[in-house]
Design a protein around this motif. Structure first.
Motif, mmCIF file in Angstrom:
data_model
loop_
_atom_site.group_PDB
_atom_site.id
_atom_site.type_symbol
_atom_site.label_atom_id
_atom_site.label_comp_id
_atom_site.label_asym_id
_atom_site.label_seq_id
_atom_site.Cartn_x
_atom_site.Cartn_y
_atom_site.Cartn_z
ATOM 1 N N LEU A 71 0.827 -1.209 0.000
ATOM 2 C CA LEU A 71 0.000 0.000 0.000
ATOM 3 C C LEU A 71 0.863 1.261 0.000
ATOM 4 C CD1 LEU A 71 -2.795 -1.068 2.523
ATOM 5 C CD2 LEU A 71 -3.023 -0.782 0.037
ATOM 6 N N ALA A 72 1.926 1.250 0.813
ATOM 7 C CA ALA A 72 2.789 2.427 0.897
ATOM 8 C C ALA A 72 3.520 2.678 -0.415
ATOM 9 C CB ALA A 72 3.795 2.245 2.037
ATOM 10 N N ILE A 73 3.993 1.613 -1.070
ATOM 11 C CA ILE A 73 4.734 1.778 -2.323
ATOM 12 C C ILE A 73 3.822 2.290 -3.431
ATOM 13 C CG2 ILE A 73 5.881 0.472 -4.159
ATOM 14 C CD1 ILE A 73 7.206 -1.175 -1.886
ATOM 15 N N ILE A 74 2.605 1.778 -3.496
ATOM 16 C CA ILE A 74 1.653 2.285 -4.493
ATOM 17 C C ILE A 74 1.350 3.762 -4.222
ATOM 18 C CG2 ILE A 74 -0.725 2.121 -5.331
ATOM 19 C CD1 ILE A 74 -0.504 -0.931 -4.799
ATOM 20 N N ALA A 75 1.127 4.104 -2.952
ATOM 21 C CA ALA A 75 0.849 5.501 -2.594
ATOM 22 C C ALA A 75 2.038 6.396 -2.927
ATOM 23 C CB ALA A 75 0.514 5.596 -1.106
ATOM 24 N N LEU A 76 3.244 5.926 -2.678
ATOM 25 C CA LEU A 76 4.441 6.710 -2.991
ATOM 26 C C LEU A 76 4.578 6.942 -4.492
ATOM 27 C CD1 LEU A 76 7.050 5.143 -0.545
ATOM 28 C CD2 LEU A 76 6.246 7.504 -0.528
ATOM 29 N N PHE A 77 4.264 5.908 -5.275
ATOM 30 C CA PHE A 77 4.352 6.049 -6.736
ATOM 31 C C PHE A 77 3.351 7.099 -7.231
ATOM 32 C CE2 PHE A 77 3.199 4.890 -11.087
ATOM 33 C CZ PHE A 77 4.456 4.882 -11.683
ATOM 34 N N VAL A 78 2.116 6.996 -6.757
ATOM 35 C CA VAL A 78 1.086 7.955 -7.170
ATOM 36 C C VAL A 78 1.450 9.367 -6.717
ATOM 37 C CG1 VAL A 78 -1.328 8.618 -6.875
ATOM 38 C CG2 VAL A 78 -0.728 6.211 -7.203
ATOM 39 N N LEU A 79 1.889 9.495 -5.463
ATOM 40 C CA LEU A 79 2.270 10.808 -4.943
ATOM 41 C C LEU A 79 3.465 11.373 -5.710
ATOM 42 C CD1 LEU A 79 2.030 13.070 -2.837
ATOM 43 C CD2 LEU A 79 3.468 11.686 -1.309
ATOM 44 N N GLY A 80 4.465 10.517 -5.985
ATOM 45 C CA GLY A 80 5.647 10.971 -6.711
ATOM 46 C C GLY A 80 5.305 11.457 -8.108
ATOM 47 N N TRP A 81 4.434 10.727 -8.790
ATOM 48 C CA TRP A 81 4.013 11.123 -10.130
ATOM 49 C C TRP A 81 3.252 12.450 -10.077
ATOM 50 C CZ3 TRP A 81 2.744 6.956 -14.208
ATOM 51 C CH2 TRP A 81 2.521 7.547 -15.437
ATOM 52 N N VAL B 13 16.385 -0.599 -4.894
ATOM 53 C CA VAL B 13 16.916 0.405 -5.828
ATOM 54 C C VAL B 13 16.086 1.681 -5.760
ATOM 55 C CG1 VAL B 13 17.290 0.957 -8.262
ATOM 56 C CG2 VAL B 13 17.964 -1.282 -7.380
ATOM 57 N N VAL B 14 14.768 1.542 -5.768
ATOM 58 C CA VAL B 14 13.893 2.721 -5.699
ATOM 59 C C VAL B 14 14.121 3.494 -4.407
ATOM 60 C CG1 VAL B 14 11.492 3.473 -5.485
ATOM 61 C CG2 VAL B 14 12.101 1.766 -7.190
ATOM 62 N N TRP C 108 13.187 7.010 -11.012
ATOM 63 C CA TRP C 108 11.983 7.024 -11.831
ATOM 64 C C TRP C 108 11.798 5.717 -12.604
ATOM 65 C CZ3 TRP C 108 7.385 8.532 -12.433
ATOM 66 C CH2 TRP C 108 6.744 8.498 -13.680
ATOM 67 N N TYR C 109 12.859 5.273 -13.301
ATOM 68 C CA TYR C 109 12.719 4.077 -14.139
ATOM 69 C C TYR C 109 12.618 2.797 -13.316
ATOM 70 C CZ TYR C 109 13.362 6.911 -18.273
ATOM 71 O OH TYR C 109 13.181 7.847 -19.271
ATOM 72 N N SER C 110 13.285 2.758 -12.191
ATOM 73 C CA SER C 110 13.152 1.572 -11.333
ATOM 74 C C SER C 110 11.769 1.536 -10.688
ATOM 75 C CB SER C 110 14.252 1.538 -10.267
ATOM 76 O OG SER C 110 14.232 2.689 -9.445
ATOM 77 N N ALA C 111 11.183 2.713 -10.408
ATOM 78 C CA ALA C 111 9.821 2.754 -9.867
ATOM 79 C C ALA C 111 8.817 2.249 -10.901
ATOM 80 C CB ALA C 111 9.466 4.172 -9.438
ATOM 81 N N LEU C 112 8.993 2.640 -12.160
ATOM 82 C CA LEU C 112 8.125 2.138 -13.221
ATOM 83 C C LEU C 112 8.253 0.622 -13.355
ATOM 84 C CD1 LEU C 112 8.626 4.800 -16.059
ATOM 85 C CD2 LEU C 112 6.555 4.408 -14.717
ATOM 86 N N ALA C 113 9.493 0.129 -13.341
ATOM 87 C CA ALA C 113 9.714 -1.310 -13.445
ATOM 88 C C ALA C 113 9.101 -2.042 -12.255
ATOM 89 C CB ALA C 113 11.216 -1.602 -13.531
ATOM 90 N N LEU C 114 9.214 -1.459 -11.067
ATOM 91 C CA LEU C 114 8.629 -2.065 -9.872
ATOM 92 C C LEU C 114 7.118 -2.176 -10.000
ATOM 93 C CD1 LEU C 114 8.833 -3.119 -6.975
ATOM 94 C CD2 LEU C 114 8.823 -0.741 -6.175
ATOM 95 N N MET C 115 6.470 -1.146 -10.515
ATOM 96 C CA MET C 115 5.022 -1.188 -10.685
ATOM 97 C C MET C 115 4.614 -2.279 -11.674
ATOM 98 S SD MET C 115 3.509 0.935 -8.674
ATOM 99 C CE MET C 115 4.767 0.472 -7.488
ATOM 100 N N LEU C 116 5.391 -2.452 -12.740
ATOM 101 C CA LEU C 116 5.076 -3.472 -13.735
ATOM 102 C C LEU C 116 5.246 -4.877 -13.159
ATOM 103 C CD1 LEU C 116 6.751 -1.928 -16.928
ATOM 104 C CD2 LEU C 116 4.298 -2.168 -16.456
ATOM 105 N N ALA D 185 5.173 -5.668 -9.982
ATOM 106 C CA ALA D 185 4.154 -5.835 -8.946
ATOM 107 C C ALA D 185 2.797 -6.172 -9.559
ATOM 108 C CB ALA D 185 4.053 -4.565 -8.111
ATOM 109 N N ALA D 186 2.487 -5.565 -10.707
ATOM 110 C CA ALA D 186 1.237 -5.876 -11.392
ATOM 111 C C ALA D 186 1.236 -7.332 -11.851
ATOM 112 C CB ALA D 186 1.037 -4.941 -12.585
ATOM 113 N N GLY D 187 2.373 -7.799 -12.379
ATOM 114 C CA GLY D 187 2.485 -9.199 -12.766
ATOM 115 C C GLY D 187 2.345 -10.127 -11.583
ATOM 116 N N HIS D 188 2.916 -9.720 -10.463
ATOM 117 C CA HIS D 188 2.812 -10.491 -9.214
ATOM 118 C C HIS D 188 1.352 -10.612 -8.778
ATOM 119 C CE1 HIS D 188 3.887 -11.834 -5.169
ATOM 120 N NE2 HIS D 188 3.214 -10.820 -4.654
ATOM 121 N N ALA D 189 0.617 -9.511 -8.854
ATOM 122 C CA ALA D 189 -0.791 -9.519 -8.464
ATOM 123 C C ALA D 189 -1.622 -10.382 -9.409
ATOM 124 C CB ALA D 189 -1.329 -8.091 -8.445
#
Length: 197
Positions: free
Chosen positions: A22-32, A100-101, A143-151, A153-157
């Motif tokens: 939850l925190a990582i998703i929130a951080l990504f949205v907030l950072g963007w 990395v992020v 930035w790019y490692s955060a994008l990769a992490l989201m991708l 994580a989506a595959g994981h879900a």
């Protein structure tokens, strides 16, 4: 219920998993979102303060999670041999990208030698600073490692949902209900494949 078993995750692992997610998703949205803020926006300074504070807490939680995982058994994985291998590689990628992020975010904030205030409660010192183009290089990596992490994580879900809805494995339930760690592993109705995570 606190510890892992070969059949399921304990409460500590479950809490660290979901709070971190939850925190990582929130951080990504907030950072963007905060990259588009103007200088005179009321959140121009507040958003980065929240981002850095939560980021440091997630970094500590990730290190604690890795330490806990190192001393706890890993529940038996579900699926075919290929699925288990992909799951293992996916978990490694998730942890590497999280580090990395989080570390690159730390390097952005400490580039000028200043520490990071965590909600005003304490300060994380600038152990690494004044490297050549530190903020720029770390920012690009962040930035790019955060994008990769989201991708990833989506595959994981999606994989967890596939195990739950199609394969009828109890993989998802084991990450929700710590009492599953005290039950035999497998499908909800019949035995399943087992293997290393």
């Amino acid at each position: 219920m606190w510890r892992n078993t070969s059949s399921g995750w304990g409460l500590v692992s479950i809490l660290l998993h979901w709070l971190s997610a939850l925190a990582i998703i929130a951080l990504f949205v907030l950072g963007w979102w905060m990259t588009g803020l103007g200088y005179y926006d009321s959140w121009y300074n507040l958003a980065p303060w929240w981002h850095k504070s939560v980021g440091m807490l997630v970094l500590f939680a990730t290190l604690a999670r890795l330490a806990w995982r190192a001393v706890q058994p890993t529940p038996t994985a579900a699926g075919t041999r290929l699925e288990r291998a992909l799951a293992h590689l996916g978990h490694i990628a998730l942890y590497v990208l999280m580090l990395v992020v989080l570390v690159s975010g730390y390097l952005i904030s400490t580039a000028d030698g200043a520490g990071i205030s965590v909600f005003g409660a304490f300060e994380v010192p600038a152990l690494i600073s004044h490297l050549p183009d530190q903020a720029t290089v770390a920012g690009t990596l962040h930035w790019y490692s955060a994008l990769a992490l989201m991708l990833i994580a989506a595959g994981h879900a999606l994989a967890a949902l596939k195990h739950h809805w199609i394969d009828r494995h109890d993989v998802l339930w084991r990450m929700i209900d710590p009492t599953r760690s005290r039950r035999p592993f497998g499908r909800s109705t019949s035995p399943t494949n087992q293997g290393d995570a």
